[in-house]
Design a protein around this motif. Structure first.
Motif, mmCIF file in Angstrom:
data_model
loop_
_atom_site.group_PDB
_atom_site.id
_atom_site.type_symbol
_atom_site.label_atom_id
_atom_site.label_comp_id
_atom_site.label_asym_id
_atom_site.label_seq_id
_atom_site.Cartn_x
_atom_site.Cartn_y
_atom_site.Cartn_z
ATOM 1 N N GLY A 1 -10.351 -3.804 -5.262
ATOM 2 C CA GLY A 1 -10.911 -3.176 -4.030
ATOM 3 C C GLY A 1 -10.208 -3.737 -2.573
ATOM 4 O O GLY A 1 -10.895 -3.178 -1.756
ATOM 5 N N GLY B 1 0.882 -1.224 0.116
ATOM 6 C CA GLY B 1 -0.051 0.140 0.018
ATOM 7 C C GLY B 1 0.927 1.190 -0.040
ATOM 8 O O GLY B 1 1.891 1.246 -0.697
ATOM 9 N N ARG C 1 0.336 -7.426 -2.145
ATOM 10 C CA ARG C 1 -0.858 -8.362 -2.377
ATOM 11 C C ARG C 1 -0.621 -9.353 -3.518
ATOM 12 O O ARG C 1 0.046 -8.946 -4.610
ATOM 13 N N SER D 1 -8.207 -3.877 0.530
ATOM 14 C CA SER D 1 -7.505 -2.829 1.165
ATOM 15 C C SER D 1 -6.162 -2.880 1.133
ATOM 16 O O SER D 1 -5.272 -3.944 1.008
ATOM 17 N N GLN D 2 -5.387 -1.677 1.239
ATOM 18 C CA GLN D 2 -3.906 -1.567 1.432
ATOM 19 C C GLN D 2 -3.199 -2.343 0.268
ATOM 20 O O GLN D 2 -2.157 -2.856 0.238
ATOM 21 N N THR D 3 -3.927 -2.127 -1.051
ATOM 22 C CA THR D 3 -3.654 -2.701 -2.437
ATOM 23 C C THR D 3 -3.520 -1.488 -3.245
ATOM 24 O O THR D 3 -4.459 -1.140 -3.626
#
Length: 567
Positions: A112, A77, A104, A114-116
């Motif tokens: 969508g 991220g 990831r 998260s933190q990607t």
């Protein structure tokens, strides 16, 4: 825990790096980077920093001193792009880093999660090499050690010289597990060697012929690994050496007052040899060399990394060669000539230096403290006590180059600004000190506050911050904007006086703070911290920014008048 292929993969990378001599890793806490962080902690000397941007500069400081790659490990991220400023600096400053960003897996990209974010090619043109090997798979184990070796080699020995590489490492859950048997190292290849220097130009021989008597050598950072050889050449030719403090060559006999000297009405050289990076006084020096070039002088730039360092477009010859090999050939050519050099040119510059230093000293002593006086004091103290010196890439490095005197054992002097200005100064200094070198860092009030996150979870390292508090961005007062804009607008956009109290901020992070307002008190405070194993701050209250500009102008004028007097 069951055997985890990702853990085995990470253990293999770290094993290869450790066996190849890598020592330091800077880790930022995060979940997705767990497999690599665990293995780094098991094998290397680990430095944990909370802020990724600060961590990148901390790693930069470590690598600047060791000249070996520092591993940087972050989660996925926005943690990854936080490193970008330090990566850009490392790219331009030729500092080796191995930047490892966790990511990831493919199935979480573009859906969508998260933190990607898209981390492929994150650092664009600022890396020597980049790879995204994908989620580790057991059948690819034979490729793991070669991946680690190549990352190491690319960070050190690419055609552009040392610099950062980027490994974007995708991991799936579960992130922790036992590591399995590591792939055999087999017959490990010999350590990569730097690219052999190009054949040194035969034009070197022209430096030693009897037709050229008025030459000049300009030594910047990375000019040579052997300052004695540089001075040997200068002596053989009868040429002065203008030595940047970062060159390690500002020894007795070199010209330390060059900034003021070249602004006076002095004779021009017939030939100039530039070694290493551009000195910080480049504006004044470039003007001097431009006048020399207009009169037909040869301007030679010697660089090992195929760069064209010529911002003012006056270089007549680019010698792409290892500077030390070039110096060796030049010394041989100069020694071989039958006639001894004409010493009158060198004696003239030594006379300039003596007069210039006297004028600088006399002008500075008229004030109890100033930014130039503080830099001069710190440089002398660092040299006398074998401390390393790190200066902010703003006014402090310029003042160091302009006012630090020559010394028999000049300090190791470092500065950022392959690209950046005041970014990451606190963190870089702490990274330098983390190698065990006692470090004195000189920076302005804004530079200190700009990187204040570097003081979070402060490590116990021997670093003294000398903060020159002039109430804002001092360097802007030297620019045309200072005289072109209304004072209120100038202060709003450029002066930017800080509203935070430097001493209170430092104390809030647990640092011991001393307040000084004379050069004598500064020396006393430096001596008091000389053996401290912990970071501390010396806040130096210097005159306001307008008075600082006036003092610099007064010094230049004093040197000009001193040089105009009959010899």
């Amino acid at each position: 825990m069951s055997v985890n292929v990702q853990s085995t993969f990470c253990a293999t990378l770290v094993d290869e790096w450790a066996l190849s001599g890598v020592v330091h890793a800077v880790i930022c806490p995060g979940s997705r980077s767990t497999p690599l962080a665990i293995e780094l902690a098991r094998r290397l000397q680990v430095h944990v920093r909370l802020d990724e941007r600060s961590a990148g500069f901390y790693a930069l400081g470590l690598a600047m001193v060791t000249a070996e790659p520092t591993i940087v490990c972050t989660t996925s991220g926005t943690a990854a792009p936080e490193l970008h400023a330090a990566v850009v600096e490392a790219h331009h400053a030729h500092v080796p880093l191995i930047v490892c960003t966790a990511d990831r897996p493919p199935e979480l990209q573009g859906v969508g999660a998260s933190q990607t974010i898209d981390q492929i090619g994150l650092f664009t043109t600022s890396t020597r090499w980049a790879a995204a090997p994908g989620v580790p798979e057991e059948h690819l184990a034979p490729t793991w050690r070669p991946l680690a070796r190549r990352a190491l080699a690319e960070s050190l020995y690419g055609p552009q010289g040392p610099g950062p590489v980027h490994l974007n490492l995708a991991f799936r859950i579960p992130l922790a597990g036992d590591r399995g048997q590591l792939p055999e190292r087999g017959q490990a290849p010999p350590p990569a060697a730097s690219i052999p220097p190009l054949t040194v130009s035969t034009q070197n021989s022209a430096l030693g012929n009897g037709s050229v008597t008025r030459g000049l050598i300009v030594a910047g950072a990375n000019a040579t690994r052997d300052p004695a050889r540089l001075l040997e050449l200068a002596t053989s030719l009868g040429w002065p050496v203008l030595a940047d403090p970062r060159s390690g060559a500002r020894l007795p006999g070199t010209i330390a007052a060059a900034d003021a000297i070249v602004q006076a009405d002095i004779e021009l050289p017939d030939i100039v040899v530039r070694l290493g990076s551009t000195p910080w006084i480049s504006a004044q020096l470039d003007a001097y060399l431009t006048k020399a070039a207009a009169k037909g002088a040869r301007i030679i730039s010697v660089d090992r990394w195929f760069q064209h360092i010529d911002a003012n477009h006056v270089v007549t010859e680019f010698h792409h060669a290892d500077p030390d090999a070039w110096l060796e050939a030049a010394v041989a050519a100069a020694t071989a000539k039958a006639a001894p050099p004409d010493q009158s040119w060198l004696n003239l510059w030594h006379n300039y230096e003596a007069r210039g230093q006297s004028a600088i000293e006399e002008t500075l002593l008229q004030h109890p403290i100033s930014e130039p006086h503080a830099i001069r004091t710190v440089a002398q103290f660092a040299a006398d006590t074998d401390a390393s010196l790190f200066t902010s890439a703003s006014m402090p490095i310029r003042d160091l180059e302009s006012f630090a005197p020559a010394h028999p054992t000049p300090p190791l002097a470092y500065s950022n600004r392959g690209a950046n200005g005041i970014d990451g100064i606190v963190s870089t200094a702490l990274g330098i000190a983390a190698t065990g070198q006692r470090t004195i860092a000189v920076l302005g009030d804004l530079a200190f506050l700009h990187d204040v996150s570097g003081l979070v979870n402060l490590p116990d390292v021997p670093c003294t911050f000398v903060v020159l508090d002039n109430g804002g961005g001092g360097i802007f007062s030297f620019l045309p904007q200072a005289g072109q804009l209304d004072a209120e607008i100038f202060e709003l956009l450029f002066g930017t006086p800080p509203t935070s109290d430097i001493g209170a901020v430092a104390q809030g992070f647990g640092l011991k703070v001393s307040e000084v307002d004379t050069a004598a008190d500064l020396r006393t405070a430096l001596a008091d911290r000389a053996e401290s194993p912990q970071p501390s701050v010396i806040r130096v209250r210097v005159p306001n920014r307008t008075d600082n500009v006036a003092l610099h102008q007064a010094i230049t004028q004093a040197v000009r008048l001193a040089l105009a007097e009959p010899h």
